[in-house]
Design an enzyme around this catalytic site. Sequence first.
Site, PDB file in Angstrom:
ATOM      1  N   GLU A   1      21.813  46.236  36.581  1.00  0.00           N
ATOM      2  CA  GLU A   1      20.607  45.715  36.595  1.00  0.00           C
ATOM      3  C   GLU A   1      20.166  44.133  36.724  1.00  0.00           C
ATOM      4  OE1 GLU A   1      20.797  48.420  35.617  1.00  0.00           O
ATOM      5  OE2 GLU A   1      20.681  50.423  36.757  1.00  0.00           O
TER       6      GLU A   1
ATOM      7  N   HIS B   1      13.338  58.946  37.166  1.00  0.00           N
ATOM      8  CA  HIS B   1      13.405  58.413  39.239  1.00  0.00           C
ATOM      9  C   HIS B   1      12.505  59.125  39.496  1.00  0.00           C
ATOM     10  CE1 HIS B   1      17.555  58.979  36.149  1.00  0.00           C
ATOM     11  NE2 HIS B   1      17.604  58.132  37.140  1.00  0.00           N
TER      12      HIS B   1
ATOM     13  N   GLU C   1      24.933  48.098  42.977  1.00  0.00           N
ATOM     14  CA  GLU C   1      25.929  49.719  42.650  1.00  0.00           C
ATOM     15  C   GLU C   1      26.181  50.533  43.984  1.00  0.00           C
ATOM     16  OE1 GLU C   1      22.794  50.785  39.616  1.00  0.00           O
ATOM     17  OE2 GLU C   1      22.469  48.826  38.504  1.00  0.00           O
TER      18      GLU C   1
ATOM     19  N   PHE D   1      16.681  52.790  41.836  1.00  0.00           N
ATOM     20  CA  PHE D   1      16.019  53.305  41.544  1.00  0.00           C
ATOM     21  C   PHE D   1      14.967  52.263  41.076  1.00  0.00           C
ATOM     22  CE2 PHE D   1      18.866  56.873  41.809  1.00  0.00           C
ATOM     23  CZ  PHE D   1      17.853  58.324  42.490  1.00  0.00           C
ATOM     24  N   ALA D   2      13.888  52.445  41.775  1.00  0.00           N
ATOM     25  CA  ALA D   2      12.541  51.616  41.740  1.00  0.00           C
ATOM     26  C   ALA D   2      12.259  51.320  40.284  1.00  0.00           C
ATOM     27  CB  ALA D   2      11.756  51.843  42.442  1.00  0.00           C
ATOM     28  N   ASP D   3      12.689  52.391  39.876  1.00  0.00           N
ATOM     29  CA  ASP D   3      12.869  52.557  38.226  1.00  0.00           C
ATOM     30  C   ASP D   3      13.312  51.731  37.281  1.00  0.00           C
ATOM     31  OD1 ASP D   3      10.768  55.767  38.344  1.00  0.00           O
ATOM     32  OD2 ASP D   3      12.236  55.672  39.905  1.00  0.00           O
ATOM     33  N   PHE D   4      14.571  51.679  37.807  1.00  0.00           N
ATOM     34  CA  PHE D   4      15.327  51.033  36.971  1.00  0.00           C
ATOM     35  C   PHE D   4      14.574  49.018  36.495  1.00  0.00           C
ATOM     36  CE2 PHE D   4      19.299  53.341  38.664  1.00  0.00           C
ATOM     37  CZ  PHE D   4      18.201  54.405  37.945  1.00  0.00           C
ATOM     38  N   ILE D   5      13.641  48.461  37.526  1.00  0.00           N
ATOM     39  CA  ILE D   5      13.113  47.632  37.618  1.00  0.00           C
ATOM     40  C   ILE D   5      12.941  47.344  35.954  1.00  0.00           C
ATOM     41  CG2 ILE D   5      11.571  47.674  39.866  1.00  0.00           C
ATOM     42  CD1 ILE D   5       8.785  47.895  38.111  1.00  0.00           C
TER      43      ILE D   5
END
Lengths: 324, 337
Positions: B70, B139, B29, B93-97
């Site tokens: 994602e 985030h 993105e 952002f890693a949180d979006f895993i």
Amino acid sequence: MQLSREALLRAYRQMKVIREFEERLHVDIQTGEIAGFTHLYCGQEAVAVGVCEHLSVEDKIVSTHRGHGHCLAKGCDVNGMMKEIWGSREGLCKGKGGSMHIADVDKGMLGANGIVGGGAPIAVGAGIAAKIDGNGHVSIAFSGDGACNQGTTFEAMNMAVVTKAATIFVFENNHYSEHTGFEYAVGTTRDIASRAEAFGMKVWRGDGTDFFSVFETMREVLEYVRVPGNGPAAVEFDTERFFGHFEGDPQRYRGPGELDRIRELRDCLKNFRKSVTDAKLLDHADLDALDAEVLEAIEESVRQAKAAPRGTAEDVLTDVYISY
Amino acid sequence: MAKMMYRDAVVTTIAEEMERDENVVVLGEDVVGGMGTPGGPEAIGGIWSTSTGLYGRFGADRVIDTPISESAIMGAAAGLALSGKRPIAELMFADFIGVSLDQIWNQIGKFRYMFGGKTKCPAVIRMAYGAGYNAAAQHSQSVHQILTGMPGLKVVMPTTPADVKGLLRAAIRDDDPVIFLEHKALYGVSGEVPDDKDYMIPFGHARLSRAGQDVTIVSTGLLLGFCEAVADKLAAEGIGCDVIDLRTTSPIDEESILDSVEVTGRLVVVDEAPPRCSLAADICATVANKAFASLKAPPQAVNPPHTPIPFARELESAYLPSADKIEAAVRKVLAYR
């Protein structure tokens, strides 16, 4: 376009191999000798074969949990597959994948998939790779009417359009997502192709119990998608699932006489035989000979699978990066 | 050697590898940014400035700006990797895993094994992780404990710009999927970086950033700097700390940790992720198992509390392991008996 005698025989044989492979599994699974979950493709053979007869090894497919048919149609070895499903270390995936994870990347078969909706995003990646290489190759995302309700499928369709991936979304509507009817689970229009259309794709529809309908439809779809720059397309085939969602499924959701009716009227092999013999393109003897040959090939694959060596504890630790 | 920031080490290494191997492609993105806007392509070159200029150099086929999808990004990386490419997918952002985990966990991480070893899956998944920006619970997270627990994935967590270069290059050239975790708070940190376009650091080799005989401190990422500050302070008191930067959590350099603890007999593990089932707990357990006889004190883990990450400055500061908390843990193991 009229198919040659050889092409007709080959198509019939491919469908018959899938049919007998699955019918034999249905029998053998009941003995308890085959472990795990198995989802049979029986009834949908015309789709896998009608699609894959157009493909080269450079074209990629991504399959579903009901993937045996796609694997066989794409050229995976029958004996290697049977050994895999029986769990031998000589199986296509050394007994580490099993029925739901058969893959043969060298054949352009990027994997069956145990996750409903898991495959379409992967096919988009393969379609982007084909687009980058600009060589007219394509990727196919096989999805059922169950996967068409997964957000991953929607993401994949939009991403394919945005990136102009050379990807074809083939939706096989067999009317059941696991144990739930299509008329219940696919909301709004009760039509899958129109969803793809809404993402901006050209779409086609065909009869998934008729090899010729699938084959001719796919000729058009592929002519379109193989043109670099055209981007993705989608096609929905209406088809039938002759067995349950998984082997052992009591199928209490079926209507009275439903299975007999679809076996009688919607069997792609019977329909194929009738078409080609009525048109005097092939005669019954040709097809009967293939039937016998295929039955023997499947019998042989089972013989090999039963005798094939089993994996060991050491095999558990290979083919993966492990740090402990 | 050149001096550059952590974020520039990311983009420089990617560019060098794209130059070297035409199969390397980037997707994510806003990795181009500005597509479909009046400002046009590269109006923004990634929100972390870790893909700046790549589109102009390598074009739209190799620098693929994606929708906010994602799962499709990770899936596309999987399909590209199975089709002969070397994708570098960016998760902003890693949180979006969370929304893409199936593709990482069930697909990318399992292909090679599940398919009987007949395929490789050379995908790099980069993601920005970590707290310190008051970005709150969705985030700011450190996700390494989740991903390190997944067989089939390699997990890399560079702390310095030089390590970014050496480890990212190794990740891109690796035939297995690699999760490459970049700490947001380190992007602006500068350091000396080797110029060598083949400079690589093999995975599973920790870096000893401070040497001492009394305590072993293990960490990585933002918190490593806190550990170094504690070690420097204690050195003035005549207390020596080994400070081990793990660099990678899968594989993990067990040997360096055990060798150090055999000398010091005391272990403090400092970890930015929540305490339960954590990397810190895992390392403490490993040391208890394999170096029990060397231990002079119970190993200590310094984690945040087992809560979501709070927003307000004073709350986030209270949440994160600090130099004070690390120092307290070190003094605790030193004072034992």
